[in-house]
Design an enzyme around this catalytic site. Structure first.
Site, PDB file in Angstrom:
ATOM      1  N   GLU A  91       0.817  -1.217   0.000  1.00  0.00           N
ATOM      2  CA  GLU A  91       0.000   0.000   0.000  1.00  0.00           C
ATOM      3  C   GLU A  91       0.847   1.262   0.000  1.00  0.00           C
ATOM      4  O   GLU A  91       1.950   1.293   0.537  1.00  0.00           O
ATOM      5  CB  GLU A  91      -0.821   0.047   1.295  1.00  0.00           C
ATOM      6  CG  GLU A  91      -1.846  -1.033   1.380  1.00  0.00           C
ATOM      7  CD  GLU A  91      -2.440  -1.160   2.788  1.00  0.00           C
ATOM      8  OE1 GLU A  91      -2.562  -0.129   3.481  1.00  0.00           O
ATOM      9  OE2 GLU A  91      -2.768  -2.278   3.172  1.00  0.00           O
ATOM     10  N   CYS A 104       3.034   8.274   1.605  1.00  0.00           N
ATOM     11  CA  CYS A 104       3.534   7.319   2.591  1.00  0.00           C
ATOM     12  C   CYS A 104       3.716   5.989   1.876  1.00  0.00           C
ATOM     13  O   CYS A 104       2.769   5.471   1.275  1.00  0.00           O
ATOM     14  CB  CYS A 104       2.514   7.189   3.720  1.00  0.00           C
ATOM     15  SG  CYS A 104       2.933   5.895   4.903  1.00  0.00           S
ATOM     16  N   CYS A 111       5.741  -7.781   7.441  1.00  0.00           N
ATOM     17  CA  CYS A 111       6.738  -7.278   8.385  1.00  0.00           C
ATOM     18  C   CYS A 111       6.995  -8.363   9.424  1.00  0.00           C
ATOM     19  O   CYS A 111       6.094  -9.128   9.763  1.00  0.00           O
ATOM     20  CB  CYS A 111       6.187  -6.032   9.073  1.00  0.00           C
ATOM     21  SG  CYS A 111       7.345  -5.251  10.222  1.00  0.00           S
ATOM     22  N   CYS A 115       4.797  -6.096  16.146  1.00  0.00           N
ATOM     23  CA  CYS A 115       4.175  -5.139  17.074  1.00  0.00           C
ATOM     24  C   CYS A 115       2.692  -5.499  17.266  1.00  0.00           C
ATOM     25  O   CYS A 115       1.975  -5.766  16.292  1.00  0.00           O
ATOM     26  CB  CYS A 115       4.311  -3.706  16.556  1.00  0.00           C
ATOM     27  SG  CYS A 115       6.030  -3.190  16.381  1.00  0.00           S
ATOM     28  N   CYS A 118      -0.235  -3.509  15.271  1.00  0.00           N
ATOM     29  CA  CYS A 118      -0.028  -3.151  13.863  1.00  0.00           C
ATOM     30  C   CYS A 118      -0.556  -4.226  12.916  1.00  0.00           C
ATOM     31  O   CYS A 118      -0.244  -5.412  13.072  1.00  0.00           O
ATOM     32  CB  CYS A 118       1.464  -2.929  13.614  1.00  0.00           C
ATOM     33  SG  CYS A 118       1.815  -2.380  11.945  1.00  0.00           S
ATOM     34  N   GLY A 158       5.945  -2.570   6.619  1.00  0.00           N
ATOM     35  CA  GLY A 158       7.335  -3.027   6.682  1.00  0.00           C
ATOM     36  C   GLY A 158       8.218  -2.191   7.580  1.00  0.00           C
ATOM     37  O   GLY A 158       7.848  -1.101   8.003  1.00  0.00           O
ATOM     38  N   CYS A 332      -1.649   1.816   7.935  1.00  0.00           N
ATOM     39  CA  CYS A 332      -0.819   0.636   8.167  1.00  0.00           C
ATOM     40  C   CYS A 332      -1.368  -0.738   7.831  1.00  0.00           C
ATOM     41  O   CYS A 332      -1.805  -1.482   8.716  1.00  0.00           O
ATOM     42  CB  CYS A 332      -0.377   0.612   9.612  1.00  0.00           C
ATOM     43  SG  CYS A 332       0.603   2.025   9.997  1.00  0.00           S
TER      44      CYS A 332
END
Ligand code: SAH
Length: 342
Positions: A91, A104, A111, A115, A118, A158, A332
């Site tokens: 994205e 962005c 990833c 976390c 996320c 990522g 995200c």
């Protein structure tokens, strides 16, 4: 095996071409074509047909397709889901600010940082993006939207410092006067805090803005939500940050997602203020975006207000991130997750 020509610098293309018995000036010509958004060598109309054919045998050009596009009715934010040449998706989000258009971009497919809050990390890491695939996100966002991009933030899917070499190459390419020519001071890179890589980045002494995702002022809080903290700890991370500042003279900005009952109490605010006091650092509070798969919830407005006032009374420079694209899940990894479920 073909080579990714858009990840190459003009002088590298030139060197290859000279080896092929071609005049050196073709290197720059091809670089310019690539960074203007052509999708095939056939579009490079000032190159002889035979050269275009031999280039096509030796190299490939990355150029993603728009898989989904969502335009916010609230503020004109556009979210793109790009399909890459191997079918994977990432994205990018175009945001419009008074000081210019910011894109962005993602640095990896998925990833591996884990976390807890996320969406990008839920399926783990699939692969890192190539330098050209970062360029493509900026360039094709610009071409598709017709909006000139002036700023870039590496804050999408990522961990950019987990893809260090390709990200460094991207910075070189995007900054190139014959390419998109976007200055380092217009680029921000956000990291969860891989200390060795932050050190290494500091050695390059480049003028980008480094943002560090802190999200907790002590190890107990931070390790609970960010596994990366278990190997290094908050104090070591902050020392690394002060070193980075010494090397580059660029102040670091700290991101802090406000999560209800997890990191948003007066205790956390006071400890954060104490650790950042006198450093001139900037804290950017992010109201947590709900992620369907996660039980974590955003702080109440009341707790957010209290948190801000404690930081302010300790003279810490604090802002709250404005929410753009609230109607299009513009945060995200959420669009990629959704597309994977459909
Ligand atoms: N891997 C990098 C960049 C990607 S995320 C990093 O960790 O910094 C960009 C920012 O959004 C990070 O600060 C990240 O912690 C934050 N973020 C991720 N999920 C979020 C959510 N659900 N709500 C608010 N912020 C989130």
């Amino acid at each position: 095996m073909k080579t990714n020509i858009k990840s190459m610098l003009p002088e590298e293309i030139k060197e290859d071409l000279v080896k092929m018995g071609q005049p050196g000036f073709r290197g720059e010509q091809i670089f310019k074509w690539l960074h203007s958004g052509v999708r095939s060598f056939d579009e490079m109309s000032n190159l002889p047909k035979s050269l275009r054919e031999s280039l096509d045998e030796k190299y490939y050009i990355t150029a993603p397709n728009v898989k989904r596009k969502q335009v916010s009715r609230l503020d004109g934010t556009i979210k793109y889901l790009w399909e890459l040449r191997d079918g994977n998706c990432v994205e990018s989000v175009l945001m419009r600010y008074e000081h210019g258009n910011t894109v962005c971009i993602s640095s990896q497919v998925g990833c591996r940082m884990g976390c807890a809050f996320c969406a990008s990390t839920i399926g783990g890491l699939v692969r890192s993006l190539e330098a050209s695939e970062l360029i493509d996100q900026v360039m094709f966002t610009q071409l598709d939207s017709g909006s000139k991009i002036s700023n870039i933030v590496l804050m999408g899917i990522g961990e950019p410092l987990d893809n260090f070499d390709n990200v460094m190459r991207f910075l070189e390419l995007v900054n190139h006067p014959k390419g998109l020519n976007i200055g380092m001071r217009h680029i921000s890179l956000s990291t969860c805090g891989l200390t060795e890589k932050v050190d290494k980045l500091g050695d390059y002494n480049i003028q980008l803005t480094l943002s560090v995702s802190l999200h907790g002022p002590d190890d107990e809080t931070r390790s609970k939500i960010m596994p990366v903290n278990r190997s290094c700890g908050v104090d070591k991370l902050l020392d690394t940050c002060w070193n980075y500042y010494k090397k580059t003279k660029r102040r670091i900005s700290f991101e802090y997602a406000m999560i209800d009952g997890v990191n948003d109490t007066p205790y956390h605010a006071k400890l954060l203020a104490q650790k950042l006091r006198g450093t001139g650092s900037h804290v950017n509070l992010i109201p947590l975006n709900n992620v369907e798969e996660s039980p974590l919830r955003p702080s109440t407005p009341e707790n957010l207000r209290k948190f801000i006032s404690i930081l302010e009374s300790a003279n810490i420079n604090v802002t709250v991130r404005r929410k753009l694209g609230g109607d299009i899940d513009a945060s995200c990894g959420q669009l990629r997750r959704k597309a994977m479920r459909d």
